[in-house]
Design an enzyme around this catalytic site. Structure first.
Site: not given
Lengths: 528, 528
Positions: B110, B197, B344, B374, B377
């Protein structure tokens, strides 16, 4: 077995001493090989997690590690290999893949010694999150000596450190100029001075541990400390920087036209106030010299790039040439500057893609210890001979116009012919004495660990006697009087006092510690 | 051979189009496999340096690369392997070294997709030095679309982008609540909200490309944005954070006692103004819930550490527990949160030393594209059922006291039983509509490249038709009407519109792009 018994005995002794004073048992730095000392009530234990060592003090290598250690040459053996055997290196230098292989090894072996992500900062003697997320401090390779230790150096030396002024008088003050035995020129010393200013940016108002730079070679010495300064220095035409012509030569503009922050005392006339990327570059003609060379080089490359890319606007030319100047800087630093420093017969090379696919952290933090180590003021002579005219340092200070008067060619030529000072004791000229005095005081304020602890951290054996450190008797005696214990010698004092290595400008410790910092720092660059 | 001919033909066509309009030929993004497009007068060439590809458009793999590509499974194959074959994963999960090996592969595969050091920023469509040294911006994975292109999406789509309001009305507005088909709870969605955040800190006053965070998981959501806030939140006793007791339970203190910056509208009574690490945590009871849980956990661990180290002072307890809380956060994030996300059958593990000795860059920069991606909502329902009492979102907004009223246990329990919304089209509740509207506008202002370019960057094939993207006809038609060309679909719109993967909460693109950002970000931590 006897040696081991002895080791155990000495550990027992240390522990007994510890228990006797009832204080912090980690003050004796009992953990070996990078083990982390943890107090446990009045006792201690060593955390050997992730090391190839185990045991009470992380002193026992694994079987594989034992073999590796046995095969691994000492730093001095490697150094000797690199600075001798010219025939061997002539072969290596001429066979592409061999030369690349050696360079890869040089880079990764050196960089491996730097902890990345960074671990320590200056306000705690243990790991904190600030070391990672607080960019406003220099990082620390070794944490400060805990403040509850019996002596400022842990358990070694006296309860009170010897007086800084007395140390400076006894072993720093220059009586007569000692030239560098390797023949380094003053052109070399100004190079060191000008480019290190780009990443040593101490925020002294906040304290000697604070800094405001980008933790890397960010060419702010050419382009200014922020966007505002950069915009003032740019011409916004064809990607170029502003210049002015004096006596038919190109020089940086004056501050009255380009009002960037520069440090000039009040008595410098405005025509001598040049505007450059770094606010200190008006301090000495040698800095104006390098500042000018980079601005001229920037504008020269702009012309080439504009021919290559007539469709590019000013902004793209500027941004791209800025990257090229960074690349040129690193190339000169590695292939000329470090090449000279190292005195290797192996020819170093700048080739960023050597590191692609290698274990190498690009992230860099400038360490406080690297900053201390890079105080090379003994290299500065007391006077400069520019084509027959002699200037003492006072006549150089804040007189950048000396370069303009002589012209770039004559000035560069003269510096290249004059010998720099030797790095070592008794060789700080009068103007640099306050600097070394402050430096040692800062080291104490920030509780730098002893010289010998840094040797261990960078895989060198601690020196055992003052004579082993200095290689002679007079200085050994001076140090013995001041410190009493070889393990109590301060970091910078140890670096200055150490005997020079074979065919080298510096002692073993400075190079073995400096090179890893350097490798990690110079390659912390955007891919180009 | 036929396929290759076709490819060549289409390239020729693109080049012809390019030449026909006489503009920037790089607008068609002709370079494949990460090649960098460079204009050359009116023409272009692809810089394939460092790639395993060559040719005019870096389209021809080397022999070795051809074999590797041939052996490499498609992302969808890998996904299918991980979410099925329970028997296989049961074995792997129970054999230590196999489980570690897979985790290592997951992490490095990744992270390999993220360029480090960072390459682009938001103000230039080419590499600049700012991308490395300017921390005040989010980094960019793909540079902005050049401003001299025929359309805002390069060469695709219309000259004017479709109206944001119309897009939002047609495909974002929730008609009825669509629950997440994987059964994720609202406890999960608040977890996502509270911890992201800590690294998405847009400095919206300066612009949507600016940010003021530490570019990593720095637990500022617990400890405050700076030293000043941290000091206000600390009790300076036994390492603990300040708390207050209400109804026999521990909660964060009120702002009138601990004056950290918090965003509360004027009508919130002072007893409901809680002081926490993040200024937004008063926004929703779910955020006060997590904020409180971490503060309680911090204080709990302090008690344990004090027992373990009675000799430690408040400062050392605090600093060390802060590191432990960071470790716990990452552990929960990887082993619970990402485990759930990924679906997974392989059991993920948090084990930092898996990466020691691996090719992994610890340096992290938060990318603008990661921030856009990201925006989850749709997971927020329109009302919350707390043990039988129903609250609509308006009754939740700036009413953190709802948690206190119900008590922690009852509140957590209720959230864990309520279903979160599905990520996808037609599922933005009324309070989140302005957010998505702004998001799309910001993407346009910052000239984000098309959705399909991001697929290519992250080793996925570009989608060829609207139906391939959405897997159905109605939404395809809507998109067709707005964009005209599949290559002109915007980044966030594409993420929302893409059909859900087998047994997954999201479409393929969101996961294949999000996971690399995530891996690089969550492991950018100090060694502990």
């Amino acid at each position: 077995m006897r040696v081991k018994d002895l080791a155990l005995l000495s550990i027992t002794l240390i522990v007994s001493i510890t228990v006797a004073w009832g204080g912090n048992p980690c003050c004796s730095y009992p953990c070996e090989n990078g083990g982390v000392c943890m107090t446990k009530g009045d006792n201690y234990y060593c955390d050997c997690t992730g090391l190839d060592f185990s045991g009470k003090n992380c002193e026992t290598p694994t079987f594989m590690k034992r073999i590796k250690l046995w095969l691994k040459p000492a730093p001095s053996t490697l150094h000797s290999l690199m600075v001798n055997n010219k025939w061997l290196w002539n072969i290596v230098n001429n066979i592409g893949f061999l030369r690349e292989y050696v360079m890869k090894k040089v880079l990764t072996m050196r960089a491996d010694l730097i902890d990345s992500p960074p671990t320590y900062e200056n306000h705690h003697d243990y790991i904190t999150m600030d070391s990672q997320f607080n960019y406003s401090q220099y990082t620390r390779t070794l944490p400060p000596v805990p403040s509850d230790c019996p002596t400022p150096m842990g358990i070694w030396g006296k309860k009170e450190m010897p007086d800084v002024g007395e140390i400076v008088n006894a072993m720093f003050v220059r009586k007569e100029f000692l030239p560098d035995p390797r023949g380094s020129s003053t052109l070399f010393s100004f190079f060191a001075q000008h480019f290190t200013h780009c990443f040593f940016k101490t925020d002294i108002k906040k304290g000697p541990e604070f800094q405001w730079g980008g933790h890397g070679l960010d060419v702010t010495h050419v382009y200014g400390k922020n966007k505002h300064s950069e915009n003032l220095l740019r011409s916004f035409k064809d990607g170029k920087m502003k210049t002015q012509v004096i006596n038919g030569e190109e020089w940086p503009p004056n501050v009255d036209k380009v009002p960037v922050d520069m440090t000039y005392p009040g008595n410098v006339p405005k025509e001598n106030r040049f505007a450059m990327g770094h606010e200190f570059y008006g301090l000495l003609p040698g800095l104006l010299m390098y500042g000018t060379i980079w601005v001229r080089e920037h504008n020269r490359v702009c012309d080439i790039m504009k021919k290559e890319h007539p469709e590019w606007d000013d902004e793209r030319l500027f941004q791209t040439v800025k990257l090229i100047i960074l690349g040129e800087t690193i190339k000169v630093v590695i292939e000329d500057y470090v090449q000279h420093l190292s005195n290797y017969n192996y020819k170093l090379m700048f080739k960023p893609d050597l590191l692609f696919g290698e274990l190498f952290q690009y992230q860099n933090r400038i360490a406080l210890e690297f900053n201390h180590l890079y105080h090379w003021h003994p290299l500065m002579p007391d006077e400069f001979n520019i084509n027959g005219t002699k200037y003492n340092l006072k006549e150089f200070l804040f007189h950048p116009e000396v370069v303009v008067k002589h012209g770039m060619r004559e000035f560069v030529d003269s510096l290249s012919k004059q010998r720099a000072g030797a790095f070592g004791p008794y060789n700080h000229g009068p103007f640099t004495i306050p600097v070394v005095r402050d430096l040692i005081s800062h080291g104490r304020k920030l509780r730098l660990q002893p010289f010998n602890n840094y040797r261990k951290k960078f895989n060198m054996k601690p020196v055992k006697t003052f004579e082993e450190l200095t290689g002679e008797k007079k200085l050994s005696k001076i140090l013995q009087n001041f410190y009493g214990d070889i393990n109590a010698v301060e970091f910078y004092v140890g670096l200055i006092a150490q005997k020079r290595r074979e065919k080298a400008m510096f002692g073993e410790t400075l190079v073995e510690i400096g090179a890893p910092y350097f490798t990690e720092g110079a390659d912390d660059q955007p891919h180009m």
